[in-house]
Design an enzyme around this catalytic site. Structure first.
Site, short mmCIF file in Angstrom:
data_model
loop_
_atom_site.label_atom_id
_atom_site.label_comp_id
_atom_site.label_asym_id
_atom_site.label_seq_id
_atom_site.Cartn_x
_atom_site.Cartn_y
_atom_site.Cartn_z
N CYS A 53 -8.41 -53.46 0.96
CA CYS A 53 -8.63 -52.53 -0.36
C CYS A 53 -9.29 -53.28 -1.30
O CYS A 53 -8.98 -54.34 -1.52
CB CYS A 53 -7.32 -51.98 -0.64
SG CYS A 53 -6.13 -53.12 -0.81
N ASN A 107 -13.53 -42.73 8.19
CA ASN A 107 -12.61 -42.26 7.20
C ASN A 107 -12.80 -42.96 6.00
O ASN A 107 -13.11 -43.90 5.83
CB ASN A 107 -11.34 -42.41 7.83
CG ASN A 107 -10.53 -43.52 7.38
OD1 ASN A 107 -9.97 -43.35 6.22
ND2 ASN A 107 -10.39 -44.57 8.15
N GLY A 124 -9.02 -42.92 1.28
CA GLY A 124 -8.67 -43.71 0.19
C GLY A 124 -7.37 -43.80 -0.07
O GLY A 124 -7.00 -43.91 -1.47
N GLY A 140 -7.25 -51.42 17.07
CA GLY A 140 -8.74 -51.05 17.16
C GLY A 140 -9.11 -50.55 18.74
O GLY A 140 -9.07 -50.99 19.56
N GLY A 141 -9.28 -49.03 18.47
CA GLY A 141 -9.83 -48.69 19.69
C GLY A 141 -8.64 -48.44 20.90
O GLY A 141 -9.13 -48.38 22.15
N GLY A 168 -3.98 -45.99 16.63
CA GLY A 168 -4.43 -45.46 15.51
C GLY A 168 -5.34 -44.03 15.93
O GLY A 168 -4.74 -42.80 16.10
C1 FMN Z 1 -7.66 -41.66 9.01
C2 FMN Z 1 -7.30 -43.36 8.93
C3 FMN Z 1 -6.56 -43.58 7.81
C4 FMN Z 1 -6.09 -45.00 7.65
N1 FMN Z 1 -5.45 -45.45 6.83
C5 FMN Z 1 -4.99 -46.83 6.70
C6 FMN Z 1 -4.19 -47.18 5.99
O1 FMN Z 1 -3.49 -46.53 4.88
N2 FMN Z 1 -3.79 -48.41 5.70
C7 FMN Z 1 -4.35 -49.33 6.74
O2 FMN Z 1 -3.83 -50.40 6.64
N3 FMN Z 1 -5.06 -49.14 7.76
C8 FMN Z 1 -5.64 -47.59 7.82
N4 FMN Z 1 -6.32 -47.25 8.67
C9 FMN Z 1 -6.87 -48.32 9.72
C10 FMN Z 1 -5.92 -48.20 10.90
O3 FMN Z 1 -4.62 -48.35 10.67
C11 FMN Z 1 -6.50 -48.93 12.09
O4 FMN Z 1 -6.53 -50.28 11.46
C12 FMN Z 1 -7.81 -48.61 12.55
O5 FMN Z 1 -8.21 -47.36 12.38
C13 FMN Z 1 -8.29 -49.12 14.03
O6 FMN Z 1 -7.39 -48.76 14.83
P1 FMN Z 1 -7.88 -47.36 15.59
O7 FMN Z 1 -9.20 -47.63 16.22
O8 FMN Z 1 -6.72 -47.22 16.83
O9 FMN Z 1 -7.73 -46.25 14.85
C14 FMN Z 1 -6.75 -45.92 8.70
C15 FMN Z 1 -7.41 -45.34 9.70
C16 FMN Z 1 -7.71 -44.13 9.88
C17 FMN Z 1 -8.76 -43.52 10.89
#
Ligand code: FMN
Length: 305
Positions: free
Chosen positions: A131, A70, A73, A244-245, A266
């Site tokens: 960021c 992703n 932004g 994460g995952g 997530g």
């Molecule tokens: C579409 C999308 C948007 C995300 N936006 C943010 C965000 O705004 N702030 C943040 O700290 N992490 C953001 N993340 C990261 C997630 O919070 C998480 O740390 C990461 O995706 C790993 O977890 P997952 O594998 O369960 O998705 C985003 C992830 C995705 C996929």
């Protein structure tokens, strides 16, 4: 009788260890259409900056093997609008809210945090340091222990417990984690996405509008487990949130055993919006099958002490 699911992340007590992950469940009560938000440990909202922010060019998401990329932004309404428009619905539904903030410079973190001071129903602020820091050649704050510390310090203006959301894209995660804890973070949220990229071979262009993006989903899970493991070894008393995952109860239990006090769900939510509740039910089931009376007893239990 079911297991005692209560857990604590630093000074924050939660009824269970399963939360949403920032950016994957909207800014407000969007996910409330799929389950009771009050049944989750907490709802972590998408990262907010002091003012509105447009985010990146489309396409912003792209499916890859074992996950997704992703480049959203950090689009968002900004803290003041979020507090006025989105937060009341979350509070009305009984959610424990974790507000995530981000900034392009240290002052942004201070301003965003100030806007959260006294906001009802917010139990913690997650400081997303993954960021770009415009004052450091747009390197991520999380790439520098000192910039991470400055952002975490600035977030004290919220007057809330601070969780530092760190990036796995670093040579020495424990060094950055130590800087965040030294600056006053009560907890570490491990991890944000891994830097990645896809090229569309037909168009001969990057698949995402922004070029590169962040990799999340099952491919990231072992990275998160290791990050949690290493930080738990280094910081036995810190709060740790694993992310994460996580797609099912077993993934969540694995992170708890590695040392997480709680987990976030997530990418799995994009496939199934009920995923956070299903993960929670999976944790309960796992505890029942394994005769675990208290989830808190699982935390860090894979470490030989
Ligand atoms: C579409 C999308 C948007 C995300 N936006 C943010 C965000 O705004 N702030 C943040 O700290 N992490 C953001 N993340 C990261 C997630 O919070 C998480 O740390 C990461 O995706 C790993 O977890 P997952 O594998 O369960 O998705 C985003 C992830 C995705 C996929």
């Amino acid at each position: 009788m079911g297991a005692d699911l209560t857990t604590g992340v630093g000074s924050v007590s939660l009824p269970n260890p399963v939360m949403t992950a920032s950016g994957t469940a909207g800014h407000g009560a969007e996910l409330g259409a799929y389950g009771a938000l009050s049944d989750l440990g907490a709802v972590v909202v998408k990262s907010l900056s002091p003012g509105p922010w447009e985010g990146n060019a489309a396409p912003r998401v792209h499916e890859v093997a074992a996950g997704m990329l992703n480049s959203v932004g950090l689009q968002g309404p900004g803290v003041p609008t979020w507090v006025a428009v989105e937060l009341p619905a979350l509070v009305a539904l009984g959610a424990r809210v974790v507000a995530s903030i981000w900034g392009r410079r240290v002052e942004d973190f201070a301003e965003a945090a100030k806007g959260l001071a006294g906001a009802p129903g917010v139990v913690a602020v997650e400081v997303n340091v993954s960021c770009p820091n415009v004052e450091d050649r747009s390197r991520m704050f999380a790439h520098s222990p000192s910039a991470t510390a400055e952002a975490v310090e600035a977030a004290a203006a919220a007057g809330l417990p601070r969780w530092a959301k760190l990036s796995p894209n670093v040579a020495d995660l424990c060094e950055v984690a130590g800087a965040a804890l030294g600056a006053g973070a009560e907890a570490l949220t491990l991890v944000n996405t891994l830097l990645g990229m896809s090229v569309d071979v037909e168009r001969r262009r990057p698949a995402l509008g922004a070029g590169g993006g962040g990799l999340s989903g099952p491919a990231l899970h072992p990275v998160a487990v290791r990050a949690v493991w290493e930080c738990r070894e280094a910081f036995p008393d810190a709060g740790i949130v694993g992310v994460g995952g996580v797609s099912n109860g077993t993934d969540a239990v694995e992170l708890l055993l590695a040392g997480a006090d709680a987990v976030q769900v997530g990418t799995a939510t994009f496939r199934d919006p009920k995923a956070p509740w299903k993960v929670l039910a999976g944790v309960e089931r796992w505890c029942r099958h394994h005769r675990v009376g208290r989830v808190a007893d699982l935390v860090g239990a894979a470490h030989v002490r």
